[in-house]
Design an enzyme around this catalytic site. Sequence first.
Site, mmCIF file in Angstrom:
data_model
loop_
_atom_site.group_PDB
_atom_site.id
_atom_site.type_symbol
_atom_site.label_atom_id
_atom_site.label_comp_id
_atom_site.label_asym_id
_atom_site.label_seq_id
_atom_site.Cartn_x
_atom_site.Cartn_y
_atom_site.Cartn_z
ATOM 1 N N ILE A 68 42.577 42.912 26.196
ATOM 2 C CA ILE A 68 44.019 42.794 25.919
ATOM 3 C C ILE A 68 44.235 42.284 24.490
ATOM 4 O O ILE A 68 45.137 42.741 23.783
ATOM 5 C CB ILE A 68 44.711 41.885 26.961
ATOM 6 C CG1 ILE A 68 44.384 42.379 28.383
ATOM 7 C CG2 ILE A 68 46.218 41.872 26.753
ATOM 8 C CD1 ILE A 68 44.824 41.436 29.508
ATOM 9 N N ASP A 103 32.841 30.334 18.217
ATOM 10 C CA ASP A 103 33.377 29.818 19.469
ATOM 11 C C ASP A 103 34.606 28.953 19.176
ATOM 12 O O ASP A 103 34.675 28.280 18.144
ATOM 13 C CB ASP A 103 32.305 28.978 20.179
ATOM 14 C CG ASP A 103 32.650 28.781 21.638
ATOM 15 O OD1 ASP A 103 32.154 29.555 22.476
ATOM 16 O OD2 ASP A 103 33.459 27.862 21.921
ATOM 17 N N ALA A 157 41.495 34.198 24.930
ATOM 18 C CA ALA A 157 40.091 33.897 25.236
ATOM 19 C C ALA A 157 39.971 33.085 26.526
ATOM 20 O O ALA A 157 40.563 32.012 26.642
ATOM 21 C CB ALA A 157 39.479 33.122 24.077
ATOM 22 N N ASN A 167 35.706 26.556 30.081
ATOM 23 C CA ASN A 167 36.143 27.520 29.051
ATOM 24 C C ASN A 167 37.642 27.801 29.098
ATOM 25 O O ASN A 167 38.254 28.070 28.069
ATOM 26 C CB ASN A 167 35.367 28.828 29.169
ATOM 27 C CG ASN A 167 35.384 29.606 27.857
ATOM 28 O OD1 ASN A 167 35.270 29.021 26.780
ATOM 29 N ND2 ASN A 167 35.570 30.904 27.940
ATOM 30 N N TYR A 176 39.799 30.286 39.112
ATOM 31 C CA TYR A 176 40.374 31.031 37.975
ATOM 32 C C TYR A 176 41.881 30.801 37.891
ATOM 33 O O TYR A 176 42.413 30.402 36.855
ATOM 34 C CB TYR A 176 40.065 32.530 38.107
ATOM 35 C CG TYR A 176 40.871 33.385 37.151
ATOM 36 C CD1 TYR A 176 40.697 33.271 35.774
ATOM 37 C CD2 TYR A 176 41.819 34.299 37.622
ATOM 38 C CE1 TYR A 176 41.460 34.031 34.891
ATOM 39 C CE2 TYR A 176 42.580 35.059 36.745
ATOM 40 C CZ TYR A 176 42.393 34.926 35.380
ATOM 41 O OH TYR A 176 43.155 35.675 34.511
ATOM 42 N N ARG A 200 49.508 46.862 44.178
ATOM 43 C CA ARG A 200 49.497 46.023 42.976
ATOM 44 C C ARG A 200 50.444 46.591 41.921
ATOM 45 O O ARG A 200 50.827 47.748 41.964
ATOM 46 C CB ARG A 200 48.073 45.956 42.376
ATOM 47 C CG ARG A 200 47.040 45.280 43.273
ATOM 48 C CD ARG A 200 47.253 43.776 43.341
ATOM 49 N NE ARG A 200 46.270 43.098 44.173
ATOM 50 C CZ ARG A 200 46.395 42.887 45.487
ATOM 51 N NH1 ARG A 200 47.463 43.321 46.150
ATOM 52 N NH2 ARG A 200 45.456 42.244 46.161
ATOM 53 N N ARG A 232 38.555 42.812 52.271
ATOM 54 C CA ARG A 232 37.731 41.840 51.555
ATOM 55 C C ARG A 232 38.465 40.498 51.590
ATOM 56 O O ARG A 232 39.673 40.453 51.372
ATOM 57 C CB ARG A 232 37.596 42.323 50.111
ATOM 58 C CG ARG A 232 36.540 41.678 49.288
ATOM 59 C CD ARG A 232 36.365 42.399 47.973
ATOM 60 N NE ARG A 232 37.634 42.672 47.289
ATOM 61 C CZ ARG A 232 37.732 43.268 46.114
ATOM 62 N NH1 ARG A 232 36.649 43.681 45.494
ATOM 63 N NH2 ARG A 232 38.906 43.484 45.554
ATOM 64 N N ALA A 233 37.711 39.415 51.855
ATOM 65 C CA ALA A 233 38.355 38.087 51.949
ATOM 66 C C ALA A 233 39.092 37.771 50.655
ATOM 67 O O ALA A 233 38.588 38.045 49.567
ATOM 68 C CB ALA A 233 37.298 37.023 52.217
ATOM 69 N N ASP A 248 41.904 39.009 49.395
ATOM 70 C CA ASP A 248 42.789 40.005 48.773
ATOM 71 C C ASP A 248 44.189 39.909 49.374
ATOM 72 O O ASP A 248 44.374 40.075 50.586
ATOM 73 C CB ASP A 248 42.257 41.432 49.004
ATOM 74 C CG ASP A 248 41.166 41.792 48.020
ATOM 75 O OD1 ASP A 248 41.042 41.097 46.988
ATOM 76 O OD2 ASP A 248 40.434 42.774 48.270
HETATM 77 N N1 LIG Z 1 42.730 41.833 32.490
HETATM 78 C C1 LIG Z 1 43.715 41.488 33.334
HETATM 79 O O1 LIG Z 1 44.129 42.245 34.219
HETATM 80 C C2 LIG Z 1 44.358 40.123 33.187
HETATM 81 C C3 LIG Z 1 45.405 39.786 34.072
HETATM 82 C C4 LIG Z 1 46.004 38.523 33.913
HETATM 83 C C5 LIG Z 1 45.585 37.659 32.920
HETATM 84 N N2 LIG Z 1 44.548 38.018 32.097
HETATM 85 C C6 LIG Z 1 44.132 37.078 31.046
HETATM 86 O O2 LIG Z 1 44.205 37.754 29.806
HETATM 87 C C7 LIG Z 1 43.202 37.270 28.914
HETATM 88 C C8 LIG Z 1 42.444 38.436 28.326
HETATM 89 O O3 LIG Z 1 41.831 39.186 29.375
HETATM 90 P P1 LIG Z 1 40.842 40.389 29.013
HETATM 91 O O4 LIG Z 1 40.767 41.266 30.215
HETATM 92 O O5 LIG Z 1 41.213 40.937 27.694
HETATM 93 O O6 LIG Z 1 39.470 39.576 28.880
HETATM 94 P P2 LIG Z 1 38.194 39.903 27.954
HETATM 95 O O7 LIG Z 1 37.028 39.245 28.590
HETATM 96 O O8 LIG Z 1 38.123 41.357 27.658
HETATM 97 O O9 LIG Z 1 38.547 39.148 26.593
HETATM 98 C C9 LIG Z 1 38.378 37.768 26.422
HETATM 99 C C10 LIG Z 1 37.791 37.543 25.025
HETATM 100 O O10 LIG Z 1 37.717 36.144 24.776
HETATM 101 C C11 LIG Z 1 36.469 35.856 24.148
HETATM 102 N N3 LIG Z 1 36.133 34.450 24.445
HETATM 103 C C12 LIG Z 1 36.023 33.881 25.679
HETATM 104 N N4 LIG Z 1 35.720 32.575 25.546
HETATM 105 C C13 LIG Z 1 35.655 32.309 24.218
HETATM 106 C C14 LIG Z 1 35.381 31.136 23.463
HETATM 107 N N5 LIG Z 1 35.095 29.964 24.047
HETATM 108 N N6 LIG Z 1 35.394 31.215 22.107
HETATM 109 C C15 LIG Z 1 35.666 32.395 21.492
HETATM 110 N N7 LIG Z 1 35.925 33.542 22.158
HETATM 111 C C16 LIG Z 1 35.914 33.493 23.511
HETATM 112 C C17 LIG Z 1 35.496 36.864 24.750
HETATM 113 O O11 LIG Z 1 34.360 37.082 23.931
HETATM 114 C C18 LIG Z 1 36.384 38.110 24.873
HETATM 115 O O12 LIG Z 1 36.327 38.911 23.709
HETATM 116 C C19 LIG Z 1 42.368 36.284 29.717
HETATM 117 O O13 LIG Z 1 42.810 34.986 29.400
HETATM 118 C C20 LIG Z 1 42.690 36.619 31.163
HETATM 119 O O14 LIG Z 1 42.578 35.508 31.981
HETATM 120 C C21 LIG Z 1 43.935 39.215 32.207
#
Ligand SMILES: NC(=O)c1ccc[n+]([C@@H]2O[C@H](COP(=O)([O-])OP(=O)(O)OC[C@H]3O[C@@H](n4cnc5c(N)ncnc54)[C@H](O)[C@@H]3O)[C@@H](O)[C@H]2O)c1
Length: 330
Positions: A12, A52, A75, A93, A142, A223, A283-284, A286
């Site tokens: 995203i 990081d 992140a 994290n 989470y 969904r 699945r549990a 869901d």
């Molecule tokens: N994908 C979905 O459907 C969804 C739905 C709701 C919320 N979210 C939230 O959206 C956000 C992005 O999701 P995504 O699917 O793009 O995830 P993703 O794993 O593709 O991207 C997360 C990025 O953060 C980086 N990262 C993680 N920890 C880090 C750290 N300590 N330092 C530096 N970089 C770090 C990772 O390397 C990765 O590039 C997340 O916070 C997730 O919880 C996602």
Amino acid sequence: MNVLVAGGAGYIGSHTVKRLKEAGHNPVIYDNVGRGHREVIDILKVPAVIADLNDRPKLLAALRDHKIDTVMHFAAYAYVGESVDQPLMYYQNNVATTVNVLDTMKEAGVSRFVFSSTCATYGDPDSIPITEDEKQLPVSPYGRSKLMVEHVLKDLQVGWKDFKFAALRYFNACGCATDGTIGEDHDPETHLIPVILQAILGVKPGITVFGTDYPTKDGTNVRDYIHVDDLADAHILAMEKLDTLKTVFCNLGTGNGFSVKEIIATAEKVTGKKVPVTFGPRRAGDAIALYANPKRAKDLLGWEAKHKNPESIIQSAWNWFKDHPRGYGK
Ligand SMILES: NC(=O)c1ccc[n+]([C@@H]2O[C@H](COP(=O)([O-])OP(=O)(O)OC[C@H]3O[C@@H](n4cnc5c(N)ncnc54)[C@H](O)[C@@H]3O)[C@@H](O)[C@H]2O)c1
């Protein structure tokens, strides 16, 4: 605006970087690429810091060197099952790292923050479509880690008067950039649409549908599938809205629910290929059906999803997956 996109090499985040650039802002990617992709940085051609978020000197330097106005914080770790197995990793994290980001922002005098929250903060809702006033009782570490950050943001605002934030609660992010340049690549991939497309492409043996006896239109889970470009646009609007608003909590969804069977049928229509499907038991954990009431985002941000049906979402994902069946560089 100069925007630090934490997690900008992920799914995203990268799509938001692309849209920020197109909208005339100056995004800077900050990512340790642990779960992201270096390829994204080359494709998007924006400044990037590979580090990081717990590396405080590097983060402080990035905020100062690029004269950052806003941090968009994508992140995090985002697998519900993994969070059950390894909760400390998630609290570390998703919560502790975010606290470090906020503290470093405070030191640098950067006071605008857009946060990736999630519909998982609602747990099992009492009523759907889900409004922002629904109780927040997450059912996984989470979801709890994201809710904890929402609390941190509210608390922080009490003593730090300049601090402004938007916490955006996304439903199921999906789709890929419509020009096919960047896409979705998680490892492991657990999201429905990529899994279906990878099954069609023979990268995965097939898909299993968990439960066909739910009280929904066809017995499978429902969904709210929200296109990643729509999410990106909402982030930009929320960031701009922080000129006049101090606090934003918003759902980001289409307001429409689609069942697993409907998504499979649409994928077959878009690709012209059959999906190898196995039907299994429930699945549990869901929930039966989850979809947003997106009214507040419309009223507050003037935002509305452009991709309202799964067909255009799956088409955009197919454009990417047929050329990148195993993701970036694989
Ligand atoms: N994908 C979905 O459907 C969804 C739905 C709701 C919320 N979210 C939230 O959206 C956000 C992005 O999701 P995504 O699917 O793009 O995830 P993703 O794993 O593709 O991207 C997360 C990025 O953060 C980086 N990262 C993680 N920890 C880090 C750290 N300590 N330092 C530096 N970089 C770090 C990772 O390397 C990765 O590039 C997340 O916070 C997730 O919880 C996602």
